[in-house]
Every structure is written in structure tokens, then in C-alpha cells.
Design an enzyme around this catalytic site. Structure first.
Site, PDB file in Angstrom:
ATOM      1  N   GLU A   1       3.521 -14.283 -56.512  1.00  0.00           N
ATOM      2  CA  GLU A   1       3.759 -14.352 -55.079  1.00  0.00           C
ATOM      3  C   GLU A   1       4.965 -13.500 -54.730  1.00  0.00           C
ATOM      4  OE1 GLU A   1       2.444 -15.422 -52.460  1.00  0.00           O
ATOM      5  OE2 GLU A   1       0.790 -16.656 -53.149  1.00  0.00           O
TER       6      GLU A   1
ATOM      7  N   CYS B   1       2.626 -20.509 -55.382  1.00  0.00           N
ATOM      8  CA  CYS B   1       1.773 -19.968 -54.323  1.00  0.00           C
ATOM      9  C   CYS B   1       2.519 -20.168 -53.015  1.00  0.00           C
ATOM     10  CB  CYS B   1       0.419 -20.662 -54.287  1.00  0.00           C
ATOM     11  SG  CYS B   1      -0.753 -19.818 -53.200  1.00  0.00           S
TER      12      CYS B   1
ATOM     13  N   CYS C   1      -5.814 -19.880 -52.330  1.00  0.00           N
ATOM     14  CA  CYS C   1      -6.055 -21.335 -52.327  1.00  0.00           C
ATOM     15  C   CYS C   1      -6.866 -21.743 -51.109  1.00  0.00           C
ATOM     16  CB  CYS C   1      -4.725 -22.073 -52.348  1.00  0.00           C
ATOM     17  SG  CYS C   1      -3.524 -21.425 -53.500  1.00  0.00           S
TER      18      CYS C   1
ATOM     19  N   SER D   1       3.070 -26.090 -53.921  1.00  0.00           N
ATOM     20  CA  SER D   1       4.266 -25.262 -54.074  1.00  0.00           C
ATOM     21  C   SER D   1       5.400 -25.719 -53.173  1.00  0.00           C
ATOM     22  CB  SER D   1       3.940 -23.784 -53.820  1.00  0.00           C
ATOM     23  OG  SER D   1       3.174 -23.272 -54.898  1.00  0.00           O
TER      24      SER D   1
ATOM     25  N   HIS E   1      -7.608 -26.059 -49.332  1.00  0.00           N
ATOM     26  CA  HIS E   1      -7.142 -26.459 -48.005  1.00  0.00           C
ATOM     27  C   HIS E   1      -8.305 -26.907 -47.131  1.00  0.00           C
ATOM     28  CE1 HIS E   1      -2.938 -25.495 -48.433  1.00  0.00           C
ATOM     29  NE2 HIS E   1      -3.256 -24.329 -48.978  1.00  0.00           N
TER      30      HIS E   1
ATOM     31  N   ARG F   1      -2.729 -26.124 -58.394  1.00  0.00           N
ATOM     32  CA  ARG F   1      -1.281 -26.160 -58.549  1.00  0.00           C
ATOM     33  C   ARG F   1      -0.706 -27.551 -58.347  1.00  0.00           C
ATOM     34  NH1 ARG F   1      -3.212 -21.615 -56.901  1.00  0.00           N
ATOM     35  NH2 ARG F   1      -2.363 -19.633 -57.613  1.00  0.00           N
TER      36      ARG F   1
ATOM     37  N   CYS G   1      -3.827 -19.297 -47.079  1.00  0.00           N
ATOM     38  CA  CYS G   1      -3.672 -18.457 -48.266  1.00  0.00           C
ATOM     39  C   CYS G   1      -5.006 -17.783 -48.564  1.00  0.00           C
ATOM     40  CB  CYS G   1      -3.229 -19.322 -49.445  1.00  0.00           C
ATOM     41  SG  CYS G   1      -3.064 -18.446 -51.008  1.00  0.00           S
TER      42      CYS G   1
ATOM     43  N   CYS H   1       1.026 -20.674 -49.499  1.00  0.00           N
ATOM     44  CA  CYS H   1       0.675 -22.034 -49.093  1.00  0.00           C
ATOM     45  C   CYS H   1       1.899 -22.799 -48.595  1.00  0.00           C
ATOM     46  CB  CYS H   1       0.050 -22.788 -50.256  1.00  0.00           C
ATOM     47  SG  CYS H   1      -1.581 -22.190 -50.734  1.00  0.00           S
TER      48      CYS H   1
END
Length: 566
Positions: free
Chosen positions: A14, A545, A64, A501, A68, A478, A61, A548
Site C-alpha cells: 500500500e 490495506c 478488498c 487495517s 466490504h 486481513r 478498495c 480500506c
């Protein structure tokens, strides 16, 4: 003497994460984790139809996305007390499990393996010796001398240009690198092979989700997949059996390549089992529901304070009040108005930027706590929680990993070795193997349920007058992801996403206690402050990430970036 280093951006995973470290006596003595962009999705979805919000949130993102979408529809379904069809649960489970496997493969091979593998060293390897080494430990068919020779030639072609292409940004020749040329060639070849294998996991998501990234088939109340075994325009048995073929292919690579590569890295860098532990309060949520309400889940969840199995507290379902009541976020050290600590349903998202202040506000990421304490989330937390819960597949693969590494080292390893930077990689491999078994079981469940004549995939949601609240959570690649929604008169009144994250990369909380990234870096040895590979190893082990945890919006509706296809 104190040395201050700043890594900004933290690349290869990232680009909008900044890490600052103070180094004393060759070790990190203090650390700051800072998210460098604002996530405004909570403001964007206010006033929207709750049935549409998942389409917005999965665009937090570009990686991801599916997770979500799942958490968002679950939050609305939770608020409405809905029960969804079994077929919908199984299809969702197949998508999220395949997505997680794809994510774990990409994380190890393409995002973090280069912290441990010296690609330029592979140019010196003997392909024949590499093949013998590989064939001695694995039955993977792509382990011939010719395969390794071809990979070496591809690598040489990169090097001969003076640029390393996809292998750029590696600390080649760093004193912390220690693999032999043959092992480096083995790992680099698997890097290339994993590009194809992860694509197969994405194909499962695409077939069931309509496309990926940004799946199209979800709906509050189930999924939009029509099941008709006689119509080629719907989800047919032909397509489902192709999904089974892809699942089998994933299993072969996970068990014969990925799992064994991680164990080999673990044995070569065994000293890293004593580095990078940080926060040992582990949080994971149950997932892969196998009934309509999410009361029974294939994978268990819970909270493990201090990493103490005797204090394990289960989180039993997608409706568990223990989880719902325990989550709070602080903005004392984050660029938002105030210094409050609040439950997500009571939060507000009002940005207020200052400069980077070591003892003040220094990040766009909020600081979550679970019953007042920071918590580490992610595959390590997930594996330790499922191990504590007595989940048989998790125990099986965890013991296999520990025994495999231990046999290579000539010593017995306990679960305590997982509290570390290298332990987070081992946990991902364990979780990938567990998810492969879950993919198999959910595929069989879907086929058997269709065989009973049940083709239902959706029930229509009904919104009451007045205000209702809901939370949807998911054990994402994650870690713990939760979406919190307040709905008033069928419109979104408030929305908060507490993402993995955020838990791990958050700054100090309301009590000034460091978050998991910051805590894990303390004590890390640094061989060369100008090339802080050791810091990246630990940060990358979490698989950050930050897209996110933070996001960018322009309230003036100005063009931020333009992308053109050549």
C-alpha cells in the site's frame, strides 16, 4: 544515539502508509503508524437506500471489494432481523473463501516474499539442484529442471535490461537475506506460478459474483444468482462443476507449494519467531454461516486476551452481542474533530487535519479497541482463536506447520512461536489450507441443497418506520471487518466501517496505548537504517490495506486523477 527514520510510502502493498521509527542501539525503540489519506465513505453513503450501500462500500478498495460487499449487506440484514436462503449463504461462502485464498497467495508470493527472497541470488542457482530440492519435498508437477531453467532465463532477461520489472524494490544483497541461490530460485519460480494459480481463485469469484473485482450478485436478502439446471443463462450444474475443478486446482498448489514454501522460509528465518509479536490480544469473528440467520458458522470466532488460551471467550454467531458491545474507536491521535472514544453506532466522521504531531494527531486512521484494549486481527488472530476453540482442521494444519518447521530445525516448536512476524505468514498458510477444505464443504452443501429441489436465493427486505441499527461482520483476509449502520425511515442515517487495517495500523488510542503495527516494531533489530528491510518485514506481515482504513474524496467535485487506456 537516537536515529529517526521515516518510510513513506510503504510500498509493494500500500502506498499511503507512513511508518516512523526511532532507533537506539540498533533496535527500534519507538514507532508511529500513520495513514496518509482520508476515507470519506461514511459521509458518501449517508442518506442512501440501505439496499444500495454495498455497491458503494466495496469500492473502498480495489483489492478488498468482496469483503466490504458482504459486511455491508450483513449489516442491513442484521438491522432488519432477516433470514436468507441457504443457497445464498453457500454461494456467498464460496465467494468469500475463494477471495481469501486468492488474497493469501498474492500476499505471500507477490507482496511480501521479496522481503525474504533475494531474487538476484537466484541467477547464480543450479536449476538441476533446485529441481532435486523441490522434488524431495513436494509432488507438485511443475518442478522439473527445465521449469527452473526457464524461470531463471526469464529472470535474467529482466536483469540484463538493467531493470527488475515486477521484482523492483527489493533489498538485494541485504545482510538480513540468508537463503541459498537454489532456494531463491525455487521461491522465485513459485512467484511466477502463483500468478496463474491466484487467477483461478478469482475465476471462482467471477463465475459466482458476475465479475471481480466489484462483484455484482449480492443483494440485501440473499444473492441475485438464478438457479436453473436446465437454462444456460443461469447458474447451471456445468458451471458449478467447473467451479469444483478450480477448487481442486487451488488445493494442489496450497498443499504442495504454498504451505511448504512458508514452512521453508520459517525454518530459514527461525530467529524471526522471536520478533514482531506486539499486541497479543487476538480478535476474530465467526464466519461461513451454514443457516439462514448466521447462528451456526463453519469457522468459529472469539477473543483471546494476552494470547492466553485459558481466557478464550467465544463469539458464537453473526448476531453475538459480546462483539457488538465491545468495539469502540478513538480519534485522540487521528485527524478528526475532538478527542472522543465512541461506539461505531455513535461515531461521526468530521475531518480536521493538523501537521504530523508525535504526541498529538498524526494519522487519518482511527484507533479501535475491544473492551478498552487494542487488539490484533488477521490470519494469526483467526488461527489462534480457532485453535483455542478446538476447530479440528485448524489444529491439524497448525500442528503440521509447527512439526514441519521443527523437523527442519531439529527441535520441537510450540504454538508460542506463532506470536511473531514469521508466525503471521505461517498462520496465513494454515488459514489457506483450512479455507480450501471449507470451499469443498460449501460446494457440496450447495449441490446437495439444489438436489432437494430448493432453488431459492433471495427474500425481499422490508424496512420499518423509525430507526433500527445493525452490524455486519466478516473474517476478511486481513482480519475482522465490521460495518455498522443506523437506518431511519429506510435511509442510512449513520454508517461506519471498522476494517482490519484500522485495527492493526491505528495510532495510539485514547489511553495513548500503541496499536499493533507500532507495538510489533518495538525491539526489531535494524542492520542498516538506510535500508530498513526489517521494519518492512514486520509491517508487510500484517498485509496492510490502507485503502480500506482510509479513503480520498473531494468535496469540491474536482478531478483528482485521470486514467486512460493506451
Amino acid at each position: 544515539m537516537t536515529t529517526r527514520i521515516t518510510i513513506d510510502p510503504v510500498t509493494r502493498i500500500e502506498g499511503h502508509l507512513r511508518i516512523d521509527c526511532e532507533i537506539n542501539g540498533g533496535k527500534v525503540s519507538k514507532a508511529w503508524s500513520s495513514g496518509q489519506m482520508w476515507r470519506g465513505i461514511e459521509s458518501i453513503v449517508q442518506g442512501k437506500d440501505p439496499r444500495e450501500v454495498w455497491l458503494y462500500t466495496q469500492r473502498i478498495c480495489g483489492v478488498c471489494t468482496t469483503v466490504h460487499a458482504i459486511a455491508s449487506v450483513r449489516s442491513v440484514e442484521n438491522a432488519l432481523g432477516m433470514e436468507i436462503p441457504l443457497n445464498a449463504q453457500y454461494i456467498r461462502n464460496l465467494m468469500v473463501a475463494a477471495h481469501a485464498i486468492q488474497d493469501h497467495l498474492v500476499h505471500f508470493y507477490h507482496l511480501s516474499a521479496l522481503d525474504w527472497v533475494d531474487v538476484t541470488s537466484a541467477l547464480k542457482a543450479d536449476p538441476k539442484k533446485t529441481a532435486a530440492l523441490a522434488q524431495n519435498s513436494s509432488s507438485w508437477p511443475l518442478h522439473s529442471t527445465q521449469v527452473f531453467s526457464d524461470a531463471q532465463q526469464r529472470l535474467k532477461a529482466f536483469a540484463d535490461t538493467g531493470q527488475m520489472g515486477i521484482f523492483t524494490n527489493g533489498y538485494w544483497g541485504h545482510p538480513a537475506m540468508r537463503l541459498s541461490p537454489e532456494v531463491n530460485l525455487l521461491a522465485t519460480t513459485h512467484y511466477l506460478q502463483a500468478l496463474e494459480v491466484q487467477r483461478k481463485a478469482n475465476m471462482i469469484v467471477s463465475i459466482l459474483g458476475g465479475k471481480t473485482p466489484h462483484i455484482q450478485n449480492l443483494a440485501v436478502g440473499g444473492v441475485a444468482n438464478a438457479i436453473n439446471t436446465d437454462s444456460p443463462a443461469t447458474l447451471t450444474m456445468e458451471r458449478l462443476y467447473y467451479v469444483k475443478t478450480l477448487i481442486d486446482d487451488l488445493g494442489k498448489f496450497i498443499n504442495e507449494v504454498y504451505f511448504k514454501d512458508v514452512c521453508a522460509i520459517g525454518a530459514a528465518y527461525a530467529d524471526w519467531t522471536a520478533i514482531g509479536a506486539g499486541v497479543k490480544n487476538y480478535l476474530a469473528v465467526p464466519d461461513l454461516p451454514i443457516d439462514g440467520k448466521g447462528i451456526a458458522c463453519l469457522l468459529p470466532g472469539g477473543y483471546l486476551p494476552g494470547g492466553d488460551f485459558a481466557k478464550f471467550h467465544p463469539i458464537r454467531s453473526l448476531q453475538d452481542e459480546y462483539f457488538q458491545k465491545g468495539v469502540h474507536e478513538s480519534v485522540k491521535h487521528s485527524w478528526y474533530q475532538g478527542e472522543w472514544t465512541r461506539h461505531p453506532w455513535e461515531e461521526e466522521t468530521k475531518p480536521e487535519y493538523t501537521d504530523f504531531q508525535d504526541n498529538g494527531k498524526y494519522s487519518w486512521v482511527k484507533a479501535p479497541t475491544f473492551y478498552g484494549q487494542p487488539a490484533q486481527v488477521g490470519p494469526l488472530a483467526n488461527v489462534l482463536v480457532m485453535y483455542a476453540a478446538g476447530h479440528e482442521p485448524t489444529r491439524k494444519y497448525t500442528e503440521l506447520a509447527l512439526n514441519t518447521v521443527g523437523s527442519q530445525l531439529g527441535q520441537k516448536l510450540s504454538v508460542d512461536a506463532l506470536h511473531s512476524t514469521i508466525g503471521r505468514h505461517a498462520a496465513r498458510a494454515v488459514r489457506a489450507a483450512v479455507l480450501y477444505e471449507a470451499l469443498q464443504s460449501q460446494w457440496h452443501n450447495l449441490i446437495e441443497n439444489i438436489g432437494t429441489g430448493d432453488a431459492k436465493t433471495f427474500v425481499r427486505p422490508e424496512f420499518p418506520k423509525g430507526e433500527v441499527k445493525g452490524v455486519g461482520y466478516h473474517e476478511a483476509p486481513r482480519g475482522v471487518l465490521s460495518h455498522w449502520v443506523v437506518i431511519k425511515d429506510a435511509k442510512v442515517k449513520n454508517y461506519q466501517a471498522v476494517v482490519p487495517s484500522t485495527w492493526n495500523s491505528g495510532p495510539r488510542n485514547g489511553q495513548d496505548v500503541p496499536g499493533p503495527y507500532e507495538a510489533s516494531l518495538i525491539g526489531t533489530p535494524i542492520a542498516d537504517p538506510q535500508r530498513p528491510l526489517e521494519v518492512l518485514r514486520t509491517v508487510h506481515s500484517f498485509d496492510p490495506c490502507l485503502a480500506c482504513a482510509i479513503h480520498l474524496t473531494d468535496t469540491e467535485h474536482q478531478e483528482i486523477v485521470e486514467v486512460r487506456a493506451a
